[in-house]
Scaffold this motif. Structure first.
Motif, PDB file in Angstrom:
ATOM      1  N   GLU A  91      18.005   8.303   1.381  1.00 57.03           N
ATOM      2  CA  GLU A  91      16.909   8.783   0.416  1.00 57.03           C
ATOM      3  C   GLU A  91      16.285   7.487   0.105  1.00 57.03           C
ATOM      4  O   GLU A  91      15.042   7.478  -0.097  1.00 57.03           O
ATOM      5  N   LEU A  92      16.548   6.380  -0.147  1.00 57.72           N
ATOM      6  CA  LEU A  92      15.881   5.047  -0.525  1.00 57.72           C
ATOM      7  C   LEU A  92      14.920   4.767   0.744  1.00 57.72           C
ATOM      8  O   LEU A  92      13.762   4.461   0.428  1.00 57.72           O
ATOM      9  N   LEU A  93      15.599   4.766   1.788  1.00 53.72           N
ATOM     10  CA  LEU A  93      15.066   4.398   3.092  1.00 53.72           C
ATOM     11  C   LEU A  93      13.501   5.319   3.267  1.00 53.72           C
ATOM     12  O   LEU A  93      12.792   4.798   3.715  1.00 53.72           O
ATOM     13  N   PHE A  94      13.947   6.628   2.950  1.00 59.59           N
ATOM     14  CA  PHE A  94      12.924   7.545   3.148  1.00 59.59           C
ATOM     15  C   PHE A  94      11.747   7.171   2.226  1.00 59.59           C
ATOM     16  O   PHE A  94      10.394   7.230   2.565  1.00 59.59           O
ATOM     17  N   ARG A  95      12.018   6.835   0.894  1.00 59.14           N
ATOM     18  CA  ARG A  95      10.764   6.639  -0.076  1.00 59.14           C
ATOM     19  C   ARG A  95      10.199   5.412   0.201  1.00 59.14           C
ATOM     20  O   ARG A  95       8.989   5.077   0.325  1.00 59.14           O
ATOM     21  N   GLN A  96      10.985   4.436   0.943  1.00 55.21           N
ATOM     22  CA  GLN A  96      10.324   3.022   1.182  1.00 55.21           C
ATOM     23  C   GLN A  96       9.500   3.250   2.310  1.00 55.21           C
ATOM     24  O   GLN A  96       8.255   2.910   2.384  1.00 55.21           O
ATOM     25  N   LEU A  97       9.714   4.143   3.383  1.00 54.42           N
ATOM     26  CA  LEU A  97       8.889   4.079   4.503  1.00 54.42           C
ATOM     27  C   LEU A  97       7.701   5.113   4.183  1.00 54.42           C
ATOM     28  O   LEU A  97       6.693   4.819   4.522  1.00 54.42           O
ATOM     29  N   MET A  98       7.726   5.960   3.095  1.00 51.70           N
ATOM     30  CA  MET A  98       6.747   6.775   3.041  1.00 51.70           C
ATOM     31  C   MET A  98       5.558   6.029   1.991  1.00 51.70           C
ATOM     32  O   MET A  98       4.723   6.285   2.227  1.00 51.70           O
ATOM     33  N   ASP A  99       6.158   5.154   1.253  1.00 53.25           N
ATOM     34  CA  ASP A  99       5.394   4.331   0.226  1.00 53.25           C
ATOM     35  C   ASP A  99       4.558   3.693   1.159  1.00 53.25           C
ATOM     36  O   ASP A  99       3.310   3.332   1.005  1.00 53.25           O
ATOM     37  N   LEU A 100       5.486   2.823   2.395  1.00 56.45           N
ATOM     38  CA  LEU A 100       4.738   1.727   3.122  1.00 56.45           C
ATOM     39  C   LEU A 100       3.597   2.597   4.061  1.00 56.45           C
ATOM     40  O   LEU A 100       2.520   2.186   4.274  1.00 56.45           O
ATOM     41  N   GLN A 101       3.978   3.598   4.429  1.00 54.03           N
ATOM     42  CA  GLN A 101       3.006   4.427   5.206  1.00 54.03           C
ATOM     43  C   GLN A 101       1.789   4.799   4.536  1.00 54.03           C
ATOM     44  O   GLN A 101       0.596   4.770   5.181  1.00 54.03           O
ATOM     45  N   ILE A 102       1.774   5.186   3.233  1.00 55.32           N
ATOM     46  CA  ILE A 102       0.638   5.497   2.663  1.00 55.32           C
ATOM     47  C   ILE A 102      -0.151   4.483   2.206  1.00 55.32           C
ATOM     48  O   ILE A 102      -1.503   4.443   2.314  1.00 55.32           O
ATOM     49  N   GLU A 103       0.437   3.062   1.997  1.00 59.68           N
ATOM     50  CA  GLU A 103      -0.426   1.977   1.829  1.00 59.68           C
ATOM     51  C   GLU A 103      -0.967   1.832   2.943  1.00 59.68           C
ATOM     52  O   GLU A 103      -2.089   1.375   3.121  1.00 59.68           O
ATOM     53  N   LEU A 104      -0.399   1.401   4.137  1.00 59.50           N
ATOM     54  CA  LEU A 104      -0.871   1.252   5.370  1.00 59.50           C
ATOM     55  C   LEU A 104      -2.269   2.146   5.994  1.00 59.50           C
ATOM     56  O   LEU A 104      -3.089   1.835   6.544  1.00 59.50           O
ATOM     57  N   ILE A 105      -2.095   3.356   5.610  1.00 55.93           N
ATOM     58  CA  ILE A 105      -3.125   4.351   6.037  1.00 55.93           C
ATOM     59  C   ILE A 105      -4.301   4.043   5.300  1.00 55.93           C
ATOM     60  O   ILE A 105      -5.489   4.220   5.747  1.00 55.93           O
ATOM     61  N   LYS A 106      -4.296   3.339   3.935  1.00 54.29           N
ATOM     62  CA  LYS A 106      -5.409   2.802   3.425  1.00 54.29           C
ATOM     63  C   LYS A 106      -6.061   1.885   4.066  1.00 54.29           C
ATOM     64  O   LYS A 106      -7.191   1.504   3.451  1.00 54.29           O
ATOM     65  N   ALA A 107      -5.685   1.049   4.703  1.00 57.25           N
ATOM     66  CA  ALA A 107      -6.221  -0.286   5.313  1.00 57.25           C
ATOM     67  C   ALA A 107      -7.523  -0.002   5.905  1.00 57.25           C
ATOM     68  O   ALA A 107      -7.669   1.018   6.809  1.00 57.25           O
ATOM     69  N   GLN A 108      -8.323  -0.835   5.405  1.00 57.73           N
ATOM     70  CA  GLN A 108      -9.859  -0.863   6.219  1.00 57.73           C
ATOM     71  C   GLN A 108      -9.946  -1.473   7.626  1.00 57.73           C
ATOM     72  O   GLN A 108     -10.784  -1.024   8.446  1.00 57.73           O
ATOM     73  N   ASP A 109      -8.917  -2.447   7.914  1.00 58.53           N
ATOM     74  CA  ASP A 109      -8.976  -3.101   9.133  1.00 58.53           C
ATOM     75  C   ASP A 109      -7.756  -3.574   9.186  1.00 58.53           C
ATOM     76  O   ASP A 109      -6.660  -3.451   8.621  1.00 58.53           O
ATOM     77  N   LEU A 110      -7.284  -4.172  10.445  1.00 57.95           N
ATOM     78  CA  LEU A 110      -5.943  -4.758  10.787  1.00 57.95           C
ATOM     79  C   LEU A 110      -5.400  -5.762  10.084  1.00 57.95           C
ATOM     80  O   LEU A 110      -4.384  -5.967   9.685  1.00 57.95           O
ATOM     81  N   ASN A 111      -6.498  -6.509   9.585  1.00 55.43           N
ATOM     82  CA  ASN A 111      -6.016  -7.718   8.974  1.00 55.43           C
ATOM     83  C   ASN A 111      -5.657  -7.179   7.560  1.00 55.43           C
ATOM     84  O   ASN A 111      -4.582  -7.990   7.052  1.00 55.43           O
ATOM     85  N   GLN A 112      -6.355  -6.054   6.845  1.00 56.83           N
ATOM     86  CA  GLN A 112      -5.810  -5.853   5.717  1.00 56.83           C
ATOM     87  C   GLN A 112      -4.478  -5.140   6.032  1.00 56.83           C
ATOM     88  O   GLN A 112      -3.484  -5.170   4.942  1.00 56.83           O
ATOM     89  N   LEU A 113      -4.284  -4.352   7.137  1.00 58.11           N
ATOM     90  CA  LEU A 113      -2.927  -3.603   7.428  1.00 58.11           C
ATOM     91  C   LEU A 113      -1.789  -4.628   7.393  1.00 58.11           C
ATOM     92  O   LEU A 113      -0.788  -4.596   6.664  1.00 58.11           O
TER      93      LEU A 113
END
Length: 244
Positions: A91-113
């Motif tokens: 459950e913790l692993l799933f939450r961490q992955l979902m939180d990270l995925q949401i943040e990475l999708i927001k990236a405007q370019d690769l450097n920000q990612l």
């Protein structure tokens, strides 16, 4: 009529004669299996039956059975606790992955990612996160702004052969030569997590570092690394084209 009575008498005599077959474990066990009501029919004798015990010497059959049941209950309790621990970890692993995925999708370019990836890693107590792209799979030459991410696949082979020949993830330590190749200006690195990108591990490398030599070690789960290595090439394709 006489013949019939004679046959009955002989059958009765045969039943009464002691069997010449010597009893053994298999015969006794099979008899008990074939006669499941044996202990019900002989309940008054059960408490007098004795069973050897490694600590207490000799105990009664009911005591031995109760001890077995207690041990079985303890074993089941341990298994249930272990399942609950795994469920909590997943459950913790799933939450961490979902939180990270949401943040990475927001990236405007690769450097920000990469900055977001590094920030996420440090929030978990790690030293940092690093992303490398194999130059034979991505268009990284000028005028690309991401040529600093390029990693020569052939030069990387000495690490691949030593740590990633039969798997796409490696958890453990790297020697000084390997660290100098991946992190030319590295400080102290205790342990690392390496994960090859892409279905065939031919697109690049994701690396997390820790100052703790025991933070990453063989036998730990790699599910989070595997999922991240599937997601990253999809996101990277937003800014860099693949070579055909």
């Amino acid at each position: 009529m006489v013949a019939k009575n004679t046959r009955k008498l002989r059958a009765k005599q045969i039943q009464q004669q002691p069997s010449s077959e010597k009893l053994n474990d298999d015969i006794v066990s099979q008899y008990l299996i074939d006669n499941p009501d044996f202990f019900m029919r002989n309940a008054r004798y059960v408490e007098y039956m004795r069973v050897p015990h490694p600590v207490r010497g000799i105990i009664s059959l009911p005591e031995w059975n109760m001890a077995r049941q207690r041990n079985k209950i303890k074993q089941l309790e341990c298994e249930i606790s272990l399942l609950m621990e795994h469920a909590s970890a997943n459950e913790l692993l799933f939450r961490q992955l979902m939180d990270l995925q949401i943040e990475l999708i927001k990236a405007q370019d690769l450097n920000q990612l990469i900055v977001l990836l590094n920030t996420w890693a440090k929030s978990l107590g790690l030293s940092g996160a690093y992303l490398y792209l194999f130059d034979d799979k991505w268009l990284l030459s000028a005028p690309s702004n991401y040529h600093h991410l390029a990693l020569n696949s052939s030069q990387f082979d000495f690490i691949r052969v030593r740590h990633l020949q039969y798997t796409q993830q490696y958890l453990g330590t790297l020697n000084s030569t390997e660290l100098d190749f991946l992190l030319p200006e590295h400080g102290y690195v205790g342990s690392v997590a390496l994960s090859l990108l892409g279905q065939f591990g031919d697109l690049g490398l994701l690396m997390f570092t820790s100052t703790n030599p025991e933070h990453y070690q063989a036998g730990q789960g790699t599910l989070l690394l595997e999922k991240m290595s599937e997601i990253l090439p999809i996101l990277i394709s937003r800014w860099i084209m693949r070579k055909k």
